[in-house]
Design a protein around this motif. Structure first.
Motif, PDB file in Angstrom:
ATOM      1  N   GLN A   1       2.607  -5.856  -7.317  1.00 17.74           N
ATOM      2  CA  GLN A   1       3.179  -4.581  -6.893  1.00 17.74           C
ATOM      3  C   GLN A   1       2.388  -3.414  -7.485  1.00 17.74           C
ATOM      4  O   GLN A   1       2.092  -2.438  -6.805  1.00 17.74           O
ATOM      5  CB  GLN A   1       4.641  -4.486  -7.323  1.00 17.74           C
ATOM      6  N   SER A   2       2.017  -3.517  -8.770  1.00 18.95           N
ATOM      7  CA  SER A   2       1.251  -2.441  -9.404  1.00 18.95           C
ATOM      8  C   SER A   2      -0.153  -2.350  -8.807  1.00 18.95           C
ATOM      9  O   SER A   2      -0.683  -1.248  -8.640  1.00 18.95           O
ATOM     10  CB  SER A   2       1.187  -2.627 -10.912  1.00 18.95           C
TER      11      SER A   2
ATOM     12  N   LEU B   1      -0.921  -3.106  -5.694  1.00 12.88           N
ATOM     13  CA  LEU B   1      -0.741  -2.519  -4.367  1.00 12.88           C
ATOM     14  C   LEU B   1      -0.549  -1.012  -4.456  1.00 12.88           C
ATOM     15  O   LEU B   1      -1.037  -0.267  -3.609  1.00 12.88           O
ATOM     16  CB  LEU B   1       0.445  -3.160  -3.651  1.00 12.88           C
ATOM     17  N   LYS B   2       0.155  -0.552  -5.495  1.00  9.92           N
ATOM     18  CA  LYS B   2       0.337   0.888  -5.677  1.00  9.92           C
ATOM     19  C   LYS B   2      -0.989   1.578  -5.958  1.00  9.92           C
ATOM     20  O   LYS B   2      -1.248   2.664  -5.457  1.00  9.92           O
ATOM     21  CB  LYS B   2       1.313   1.164  -6.821  1.00  9.92           C
ATOM     22  N   LYS B   3      -1.839   0.943  -6.790  1.00  7.36           N
ATOM     23  CA  LYS B   3      -3.145   1.521  -7.102  1.00  7.36           C
ATOM     24  C   LYS B   3      -4.005   1.653  -5.856  1.00  7.36           C
ATOM     25  O   LYS B   3      -4.693   2.644  -5.666  1.00  7.36           O
ATOM     26  CB  LYS B   3      -3.883   0.655  -8.130  1.00  7.36           C
ATOM     27  N   VAL B   4      -3.965   0.641  -5.012  1.00  4.65           N
ATOM     28  CA  VAL B   4      -4.769   0.633  -3.791  1.00  4.65           C
ATOM     29  C   VAL B   4      -4.118   1.479  -2.712  1.00  4.65           C
ATOM     30  O   VAL B   4      -4.787   2.019  -1.840  1.00  4.65           O
ATOM     31  CB  VAL B   4      -4.968  -0.822  -3.300  1.00  4.65           C
ATOM     32  N   GLY B   5      -2.796   1.581  -2.748  1.00  3.04           N
ATOM     33  CA  GLY B   5      -2.072   2.334  -1.724  1.00  3.04           C
ATOM     34  C   GLY B   5      -1.801   1.504  -0.483  1.00  3.04           C
ATOM     35  O   GLY B   5      -1.579   2.033   0.582  1.00  3.04           O
ATOM     36  N   ALA B   6      -1.833   0.173  -0.638  1.00  2.54           N
ATOM     37  CA  ALA B   6      -1.603  -0.719   0.511  1.00  2.54           C
ATOM     38  C   ALA B   6      -0.177  -1.215   0.515  1.00  2.54           C
ATOM     39  O   ALA B   6       0.401  -1.516  -0.518  1.00  2.54           O
ATOM     40  CB  ALA B   6      -2.537  -1.911   0.436  1.00  2.54           C
TER      41      ALA B   6
ATOM     42  N   GLN C   1       3.927  -1.120   2.179  1.00  3.84           N
ATOM     43  CA  GLN C   1       5.153  -0.421   1.861  1.00  3.84           C
ATOM     44  C   GLN C   1       6.015  -1.398   1.075  1.00  3.84           C
ATOM     45  O   GLN C   1       6.755  -2.173   1.630  1.00  3.84           O
ATOM     46  CB  GLN C   1       5.880   0.011   3.141  1.00  3.84           C
TER      47      GLN C   1
END
Length: 85
Positions: free
Chosen positions: A71-72, A74-79, A81
């Motif tokens: 999850q972290s 994915l947040k860094k990459v912005g991919a 929802q």
């Protein structure tokens, strides 16, 4: 069977490389998985995260839950929802 999106370790000793995979929560860390969604290479500066957004959205739509670490990333990459429960 609960499905998780999590990391599986590849590479060699002291040189980690991870695949972001979709696997049953009962499977071993480096065991059987359903699909490869992306990769994570922490040894490069800065760390490189590659994600197949189409596969990720497909699995999230089917109810797969990412682990806290994924999850972290994915947040860094912005991919994706991603929703926390």
């Amino acid at each position: 069977m609960a499905v998780r999106i999590r990391l599986t370790r590849m590479g060699r000793k002291k040189k980690p490389f991870y695949r972001i995979v979709v696997a049953s929560n009962e499977a071993k860390r480096d065991g059987k998985f359903l699909d490869i969604v992306g990769t994570y290479d922490p040894m490069q500066d800065p760390a490189v995260v590659n994600i197949d957004a189409e596969k990720l959205q497909d699995w999230l739509g089917k109810g797969a839950k990412p682990t806290v670490t994924v999850q972290s990333l994915l947040k860094k990459v912005g991919a994706g929802q991603t929703e926390t429960a």
